[in-house]
Design a protein around this motif. Structure first.
Motif: not given
Length: 96
Positions: A38-41, A66-74, A27-30
């Motif tokens: 895209e992450s915000i979306s 997933k939300g935690h990983l997306l937020l960290k990515h942003c 999931l992290k790689k994706n």
């Protein structure tokens, strides 16, 4: 409904899959392939999902991870841009 019920088995297996470290790494790689927009979306979609009163505990768990990983990515993407902005030499921005 008994514990051995097929639906319960599927939910438990999905829960185990989500918390499985290997699947989180995938999931992290994706997520790392996504742009900031895209992450915000994706985060907006998760927010809508979580607001659903009929959401299962399994989906809450999946959305949380997933939300935690997306937020960290942003946050990482924003830090990169901030660093790039700080490295811009003001002399390059001067107009002749």
């Amino acid at each position: 409904m008994t514990f051995a019920d097929e639906g319960t088995k599927n939910q438990l297996s999905m829960s185990n899959k989500v918390t499985n470290k290997k699947n989180i790494e995938i999931l992290k790689k994706n997520i790392n392939k996504l742009s900031y927009e895209e992450s915000i979306s994706e985060l907006e979609i998760i927010l809508k999902n979580v607001q659903d009163e009929n959401i299962s505990l399994n989906k809450i768990q999946i959305n949380y991870i997933k939300g935690h990983l997306l937020l960290k990515h942003c946050e990482e993407l924003l830090q990169i841009v901030e660093q790039e902005i700080n490295e811009i030499n003001p002399e390059f921005l001067e107009l002749d």
